[in-house]
Design an enzyme around this catalytic site. Structure first.
Site, short mmCIF file in Angstrom:
data_model
loop_
_atom_site.label_atom_id
_atom_site.label_comp_id
_atom_site.label_asym_id
_atom_site.label_seq_id
_atom_site.Cartn_x
_atom_site.Cartn_y
_atom_site.Cartn_z
N LYS A 279 0.87 -1.19 0.00
CA LYS A 279 0.00 0.00 0.00
C LYS A 279 0.90 1.22 0.00
O LYS A 279 2.05 1.17 0.45
CB LYS A 279 -0.89 0.02 1.25
CG LYS A 279 -2.14 0.82 1.08
CD LYS A 279 -3.21 0.00 0.39
CE LYS A 279 -4.50 0.79 0.20
NZ LYS A 279 -5.56 -0.08 -0.33
P1 NAD Z 1 -12.91 7.82 -2.38
O1 NAD Z 1 -11.89 8.80 -1.97
O2 NAD Z 1 -13.30 7.74 -3.80
O3 NAD Z 1 -14.25 8.06 -1.52
C1 NAD Z 1 -14.24 8.13 -0.11
C2 NAD Z 1 -15.63 8.55 0.35
O4 NAD Z 1 -15.65 8.56 1.78
C3 NAD Z 1 -16.02 9.96 -0.09
O5 NAD Z 1 -17.38 9.96 -0.45
C4 NAD Z 1 -15.83 10.80 1.17
O6 NAD Z 1 -16.70 11.93 1.21
C5 NAD Z 1 -16.21 9.79 2.23
N1 NAD Z 1 -15.65 10.10 3.53
C6 NAD Z 1 -14.40 10.55 3.81
N2 NAD Z 1 -14.26 10.75 5.12
C7 NAD Z 1 -15.45 10.41 5.68
C8 NAD Z 1 -15.93 10.40 7.00
N3 NAD Z 1 -15.17 10.79 8.02
N4 NAD Z 1 -17.20 9.99 7.20
C9 NAD Z 1 -17.98 9.62 6.17
N5 NAD Z 1 -17.58 9.60 4.90
C10 NAD Z 1 -16.33 10.00 4.66
O7 NAD Z 1 -12.38 6.40 -1.83
P2 NAD Z 1 -12.75 4.95 -2.39
O8 NAD Z 1 -11.74 4.58 -3.39
O9 NAD Z 1 -14.20 4.90 -2.69
O10 NAD Z 1 -12.44 4.06 -1.09
C11 NAD Z 1 -13.38 3.92 -0.04
C12 NAD Z 1 -12.96 2.75 0.84
O11 NAD Z 1 -12.90 1.56 0.04
C13 NAD Z 1 -11.58 2.88 1.47
O12 NAD Z 1 -11.58 2.26 2.74
C14 NAD Z 1 -10.69 2.12 0.52
O13 NAD Z 1 -9.50 1.66 1.14
C15 NAD Z 1 -11.60 0.98 0.15
N6 NAD Z 1 -11.26 0.33 -1.11
C16 NAD Z 1 -11.20 1.03 -2.28
C17 NAD Z 1 -10.91 0.36 -3.46
C18 NAD Z 1 -10.90 1.05 -4.79
O14 NAD Z 1 -10.82 0.35 -5.82
N7 NAD Z 1 -11.01 2.36 -4.88
C19 NAD Z 1 -10.65 -1.02 -3.44
C20 NAD Z 1 -10.72 -1.70 -2.24
C21 NAD Z 1 -11.04 -1.02 -1.08
#
Ligand code: NAD
Length: 438
Positions: free
Chosen positions: A128
């Site tokens: 990561k």
């Molecule tokens: P992103 O940055 O696209 O979206 C994050 C979202 O969380 C946004 O809508 C933001 O407003 C919201 N957010 C941020 N802080 C917050 C809080 N304190 N309370 C409520 N909402 C809050 O990120 P993403 O890529 O969608 O990732 C989201 C989660 O999924 C993370 O934990 C990430 O590690 C996990 N993840 C992502 C992927 C991927 O392909 N992008 C893959 C596996 C896991």
């Protein structure tokens, strides 16, 4: 599945390992990842020789990134790349841009990537990366300079055969494109396979953008079927409307479920009759925070997590469901789209209440599965149809779900423990076979 623990259990010496102290890595999310590991390692009687090794990242790099800001100042940001374990293949893992990122958090996320790729049967180890920055406070050109400098600084660790980054919180296909270009400039020719989650025009894959959300929906449907609940009778609440949350909400709605709650960092909206997901996502893409939308009742993120629903999908950050709110969570299925959204204590409380939990390392594996497809396509210079990608994603992730479910029933343990034990066992087997160098 029956012989899953053959190699690790048969050579167990029974010695206990005292818990490690690594001050550089001290972070609540890593303590959560370690505590989960310890529980699973104890349950599977993992050989002591693997324990410390698998809790300690193989390699960690911390870099400082001096960036010329638009106002002429030079500001220094901290960047990280942690490679947890490569016994099963090259490192794979996303890059996070967030103001709270630090080495310990990145190490935890890297460790989860190791188990995630193993339970999905992908030939990778876990890694990561991250930069401690609020990307919303940067201009586009500052973001580009930051990304290029970060890519240049971690360049010695990256390559299609060594370590392949991808998007995570705060990063997107454009960031991956700058990353790919910077890497390619260093070596002198285009190397699409150095990063996944790229735009299609430079070697990205069809189906990557919504892969994590699609995988979340695939495993949620398996869980609904397991619990005997019809999709059409289901209500869904999603925390987070970023990459994962937005696609999860849209695909769930398209499949026939009713999405009744959704939030971003500003707060959430709730409508028991169902929310207009299409217009919410459109307005949000144009920069409107959910707290400004008139599509239902406004709720805080704390309230959102305790709304009554069939499926709750935390898709934002870690440690959202804790001892403070676990007793108030009112879902039947918790699909952990985010990494580490549930603390260990809260996990036990939810299980006591018979809430079916699909653990993060299984629920959000869709992203890395389609990243794997992208990497394979880049290597072969041959690109697949979107329908093939959806089908292969479905096969891999629902196969992993069913294996985990069968194992959890056989051992009378939780889905989380079953998934962790499976992942750890795959990695331990690889270490046994490869031996300890030198
Ligand atoms: P992103 O940055 O696209 O979206 C994050 C979202 O969380 C946004 O809508 C933001 O407003 C919201 N957010 C941020 N802080 C917050 C809080 N304190 N309370 C409520 N909402 C809050 O990120 P993403 O890529 O969608 O990732 C989201 C989660 O999924 C993370 O934990 C990430 O590690 C996990 N993840 C992502 C992927 C991927 O392909 N992008 C893959 C596996 C896991």
């Amino acid at each position: 599945m029956k012989h899953l623990f053959h190699k690790t259990i048969s050579i167990n010496t029974g010695k206990k390992v005292t818990s490690m102290i690594i001050p550089e890595l001290d972070h609540p999310t890593l303590h959560l990842a370690w505590a989960q590991f310890d529980q699973a390692a104890d349950a599977m009687n993992l050989d002591h020789k693997h324990r410390e090794r698998l809790k300690t990242p193989q390699r960690s790099l911390m870099v400082s990134l001096p960036i010329l800001m638009d106002d002429g100042r030079v500001k220094v940001f901290m960047g990280y790349r942690v490679q947890h374990d490569s016994a099963r293949g090259p490192f794979k893992g996303g890059i996070r841009y967030h103001q709270d990122v630090n080495l310990g958090e990145v190490a935890a996320l890297a460790m989860w990537m190791t188990w995630k790729t193993a339970i999905a049967g992908l030939p990778y180890g876990g890694a990561k990366g991250g930069v401690r920055v609020n990307p919303n406070e940067l201009s586009l050109s500052e973001l580009e300079r930051l990304t290029r400098r970060y890519a240049a600084e971690i360049f010695p660790l990256i390559s299609p055969d060594h370590d392949i980054p991808a998007p995570d919180v705060g990063t997107n296909p454009q960031v991956m494109a700058w990353f790919m270009d910077t890497y390619s400039q260093q070596v002198g020719y285009a190397v699409p396979g150095c990063v996944t989650g790229k735009p299609l025009a430079i070697g990205g894959s069809l189906g990557r953008e919504d892969a994590t959300g699609r995988g979340v929906v695939n495993v949620t449907m398996e869980a609904l079927q397991h619990r005997g609940i019809r999709l059409e009778d289901s209500t869904v609440v999603v925390q987070g409307v970023g990459n994962v949350g937005s696609h999860t909400a849209r695909i769930m709605r398209d499949a026939g479920a009713k999405v009744i709650g959704i939030s971003d960092v500003s707060g959430g909206v709730f409508n028991p009759q169902g929310l207009p997901i299409e217009s919410i996502l459109r307005d949000h893409t144009h920069g409107m925070p959910l707290s400004d939308m008139n599509v239902g009742d406004h709720v805080t993120n704390e309230e959102l997590l305790t709304l009554e629903c069939t499926v709750l999908v935390p898709a934002a950050l870690a440690e959202q469901i804790t001892v403070k709110n676990a007793a108030d969570v009112r879902c039947q299925i918790l699909t952990e789209a985010a990494n580490g959204p549930t603390t260990l204590e809260a996990d036990a409380m939810l299980q006591d209440r018979n809430i079916f939990i699909i653990p993060d390392i299984l629920a959000n594996a869709g992203g890395v599965i389609v990243s794997y497809f992208e990497w394979v396509q880049d290597g072969q210079h041959f690109f697949w149809k979107e329908a093939d990608i959806h089908e292969r994603l479905h096969d891999i992730i629902t196969g992993a779900f069913q294996r985990t479910l069968a194992f959890s029933q056989e051992k009378n343990t939780s889905m989380r423990m079953a998934a962790l034990m499976n992942g750890i066992d795959q990695v331990a087997q690889a270490h046994n076979l490869r031996g300890l160098y030198p």
